[in-house]
Design a protein around this motif. Structure first.
Motif, PDB file in Angstrom:
ATOM      1  N   UNK A 139     -36.991  20.769 -21.704  1.00 59.55           N
ATOM      2  CA  UNK A 139     -37.837  19.415 -22.434  1.00 59.55           C
ATOM      3  C   UNK A 139     -37.008  18.287 -22.073  1.00 59.55           C
ATOM      4  N   UNK A 140     -37.879  17.099 -22.385  1.00 60.40           N
ATOM      5  CA  UNK A 140     -37.483  16.043 -22.099  1.00 60.40           C
ATOM      6  C   UNK A 140     -36.335  15.384 -23.088  1.00 60.40           C
ATOM      7  N   UNK A 141     -36.157  16.022 -23.784  1.00 62.29           N
ATOM      8  CA  UNK A 141     -35.124  15.713 -24.940  1.00 62.29           C
ATOM      9  C   UNK A 141     -34.523  17.063 -25.474  1.00 62.29           C
ATOM     10  N   UNK A 142     -33.310  17.014 -25.914  1.00 64.89           N
ATOM     11  CA  UNK A 142     -32.549  18.221 -26.355  1.00 64.89           C
ATOM     12  C   UNK A 142     -31.415  18.265 -25.435  1.00 64.89           C
ATOM     13  N   UNK A 143     -31.638  19.290 -24.684  1.00 64.28           N
ATOM     14  CA  UNK A 143     -30.278  19.617 -23.817  1.00 64.28           C
ATOM     15  C   UNK A 143     -30.845  19.752 -22.188  1.00 64.28           C
ATOM     16  N   UNK A 144     -29.655  19.818 -21.348  1.00 66.42           N
ATOM     17  CA  UNK A 144     -30.024  19.963 -19.992  1.00 66.42           C
ATOM     18  C   UNK A 144     -29.028  21.217 -19.533  1.00 66.42           C
ATOM     19  N   UNK A 145     -29.816  22.026 -18.529  1.00 64.98           N
ATOM     20  CA  UNK A 145     -28.641  23.114 -18.173  1.00 64.98           C
ATOM     21  C   UNK A 145     -28.349  23.091 -16.848  1.00 64.98           C
ATOM     22  N   UNK A 146     -26.990  22.945 -16.418  1.00 63.15           N
ATOM     23  CA  UNK A 146     -26.589  22.619 -15.077  1.00 63.15           C
ATOM     24  C   UNK A 146     -25.707  23.533 -14.447  1.00 63.15           C
ATOM     25  N   UNK A 147     -25.494  23.830 -13.096  1.00 64.88           N
ATOM     26  CA  UNK A 147     -24.630  24.491 -12.618  1.00 64.88           C
ATOM     27  C   UNK A 147     -23.845  23.483 -11.716  1.00 64.88           C
ATOM     28  N   UNK A 148     -22.314  23.464 -12.081  1.00 64.05           N
ATOM     29  CA  UNK A 148     -21.574  22.780 -11.092  1.00 64.05           C
ATOM     30  C   UNK A 148     -21.065  23.691 -10.063  1.00 64.05           C
ATOM     31  N   UNK A 149     -20.806  23.079  -8.759  1.00 60.90           N
ATOM     32  CA  UNK A 149     -20.351  23.832  -7.812  1.00 60.90           C
ATOM     33  C   UNK A 149     -18.461  23.825  -7.702  1.00 60.90           C
ATOM     34  N   UNK A 150     -17.964  25.063  -7.705  1.00 64.41           N
ATOM     35  CA  UNK A 150     -16.782  25.232  -7.519  1.00 64.41           C
ATOM     36  C   UNK A 150     -16.337  25.512  -6.143  1.00 64.41           C
TER      37      UNK A 150
END
Lengths: 264, 347
Positions: free
Chosen positions: A153-164
């Motif tokens: 959704x354009x508000x709330x939260x964003x899910x991300x994956x970071x590179x290790x």
């Protein structure tokens, strides 16, 4: 939603890079090629993709740099950003990441950006600091080296994956507003379309004098916290040997070396 | 002024990662005669045993920062847990590994502490009373010496840039529980550092940890190869990978590698990537074709026994680590090599 993308203009690293006689700064020779930091192109592209998913999203692109940096803000517009902001630095002095983050922070503070995107680092000084510093200045949560962004959704939260290291990743959910620096390879940045290029020709940039922006900053800084003692061309680490001769002679020599070392 | 140097350990799966020992060696060298001023901080859910081991191994004081929310790395929790403890002691230098996680929290930590921040540090120098830190810029073409002008400085030290002291090597396994240890195992208990355990109650509000995602299937080719022929952006076009493959074909146990840029351009899959964010390799022979030599790439291949670089730019940083360098366009040079090798009956 409102997205801010931070872009930097860099000197093409593959070209000839000279050092000034004083040894304190990079010499910009005639014909030097400046362009948008490649890592930031990924950030612009990511913003455009979010707008495609959520029409009505507004994308601002900001850069703090000397007069010539306006070209890079324009490049972001040509790629599809809605508005360009140029924080104009009056001279060529190389600003530290903290100074840049403070300037952009002073601009972004009261403008309610839901998401701020930046490249993981700049190709020239390779510090990888402005993004997380800006987030900390604004009190935003952040994630760096992001390889995947999911925004349900354009508000709330964003899910991300970071590179290790070694290709592993770690996943987080960040409450918006948030700042993400994207790792290269997250997408394929588009080339500017002709229609965008034509549209932006007449479009004015928002220009902000850097001294004015720093007066608006909520702290007495930005004073630089580091200084460049000197720049130099690195000494060779190994007694490396550049093979002399014509191309066929070099090929012959190379095969000879490989044979001698029993590598062939 | 406080002369303490803090090393922040990097842990993974309950183990101290080798880069931590490199940082300790770096911090010791930086401290000079005053090496007692170096201390270590380790954060995690339960790190007391690990902290004791570290204190024994290094003779340095260790702060164990424990809490449920520290179970997995999380920028917000790390900031909340570390900042007040560091601010209370105001060490002169805070050494953090220049890893994905180190780089994630170090700049924010510097801002919150009001500290200077210098990343990708490869070395330091004392000259005319000024301590400055060396780092590479412009893909390694230029070396920058940069000095802080604050009392506290956050440093991200590049893995592989500073050799761990040999005495730390050969302790790869996590030790058994401290209670099970025999006292005589440690010859000189007086040399062991002090362990301080601090509890962290902070819970993250804005960043929720979702977990670790393992790497995609390992490409064993790179790890097992005696010879790696690697391509960089300088190969110019994806089609030219054919020349890289054919050059690799000259050798019996060979594999094709590449720099990050080549993956980003979609010319090769990420499993071929050599470097800080890809695989670390140490083959008998590494042939770098069209690779500029950014520190991120060099960190993943500097252990190779023999390095050949082919690049049109004589000033490319890759030539600094190469044993033999060839300034030629690989699209014309590799065919020559293949042709001559055929005449010599190698293919």
């Amino acid at each position: 939603m409102k997205i801010l993308v931070c872009v930097k203009q860099v000197l093409e690293p593959e070209g000839v890079i000279g050092i000034s006689a004083s040894g304190e700064r990079i010499e910009v020779g005639p014909g030097a090629l400046f362009r948008m930091n490649r890592y930031d192109e990924f950030a612009v592209e990511e913003a455009l993709r979010i707008r495609e998913k959520f029409p009505g999203t507004r994308i601002d692109a900001v850069s703090a740099g000397p007069e010539r940096a306006a070209r890079t803000v324009r490049r972001a517009l040509e790629m599809g950003a809605d508005q360009g902001i140029h924080i104009v630095l009056g001279d060529e002095r190389c600003r530290t990441p903290f100074e840049i983050a403070s300037l952009i922070g002073a601009y972004a503070r009261d403008r309610q950006y839901d998401l701020i995107l930046a490249g993981i680092m700049a190709e020239d000084d390779m510090q990888a600091q402005v993004g997380p510093m800006l987030a900390e200045i604004l009190g935003y949560p952040w994630a760096t080296a992001v390889m995947s962004i999911r925004l349900p959704h354009p508000s709330g939260a964003v899910q991300v994956e970071r590179e290790l290291e070694g290709g592993r990743r770690e996943a987080f959910e960040l409450t918006l507003p948030a700042l993400l620096t994207v790792q290269s390879g997250i997408n394929r940045p588009r080339y500017p379309s002709l229609s965008h290029v034509l549209r932006t020709r007449s479009q004015a940039l928002i220009q902000i004098d850097a001294s004015q922006a720093s007066a608006a900053a909520p702290f007495s800084l930005p004073a630089p916290r580091e200084w460049i003692v000197n720049l130099e061309e690195p000494a060779p680490l190994k007694t490396g040997m550049i093979l002399p001769g014509s191309p066929p002679e070099k090929a012959e020599k190379l095969l000879q070396i490989l044979q001698e070392r029993a590598l062939l | 002024m406080n002369n303490e140097i803090l090393v922040i350990a990097e842990l993974s799966d309950g183990r101290v990662l080798p880069v931590t020992y490199e940082l300790i060696a770096f911090a010791r060298a930086l401290a000079g005669d005053d090496s007692a001023a170096v201390y270590i901080m380790a954060a995690g859910r339960e790190v007391q045993a690990l902290a004791r081991d570290l204190a024994h191994e290094t003779g340095m004081d260790v702060v164990a920062l424990e809490g449920d929310a520290l179970d997995h790395y999380n920028a917000e929790t790390w900031m909340a847990a570390l900042t007040p403890r560091i601010a209370a002691r105001k060490p002169r230098y805070i050494c953090i590994p220049h890893t994905s996680r180190g780089c994630d929290f170090a700049p924010g930590l510097a801002v919150r502490l009001g500290a200077a921040c210098i990343t990708a540090v490869e070395d330091f120098r004392r000259l005319n009373g000024i301590v400055s830190f060396a780092r590479s810029i412009y893909n390694g073409k230029i070396r920058m010496h940069i000095a802080p002008q604050t009392d506290v400085t956050v440093l991200c030290v590049l893995p592989g840039a500073f050799k761990a002291a040999t005495e730390y090597e050969g302790i790869p396994d996590p030790s058994p529980l401290p209670g099970m240890k025999q006292d005589e195992y440690f010859q000189d208990p007086g040399s062991s550092g002090h362990v301080e355990v601090l509890k962290n109650q902070d819970r993250p509000q804005k960043i929720r940890t979702l977990g670790l995602i393992p790497a995609a299937a390992q490409d064993l080719d790179l790890a097992l190869a005696d010879v790696i022929v690697s391509a960089g952006r300088g190969i110019g076009a994806g089609e030219n990978l054919e020349w890289i493959r054919r050059l690799a074909g000259l050798f019996s146990k060979s594999a094709v590698g590449c720099s990050r840029a080549v993956c980003d351009l979609g010319w090769l899959d990420h499993k071929h990537q050599v470097g800080l964010t890809g695989r670390s390799v140490a083959p008998k022979l590494y042939i770098a074709c069209g690779i500029s030599g950014a520190v991120q790439h060099i960190a993943g291949m500097r252990g190779s026994r023999f390095i050949i670089a082919i690049n049109t730019d004589p000033r490319a940083a890759i030539f600094q680590v190469a044993d033999a360098g060839i300034v030629e366009d690989l699209t014309t040079f590799i065919p020559l090599v293949l042709e001559q090798a055929r005449d010599l009956d190698y293919s």
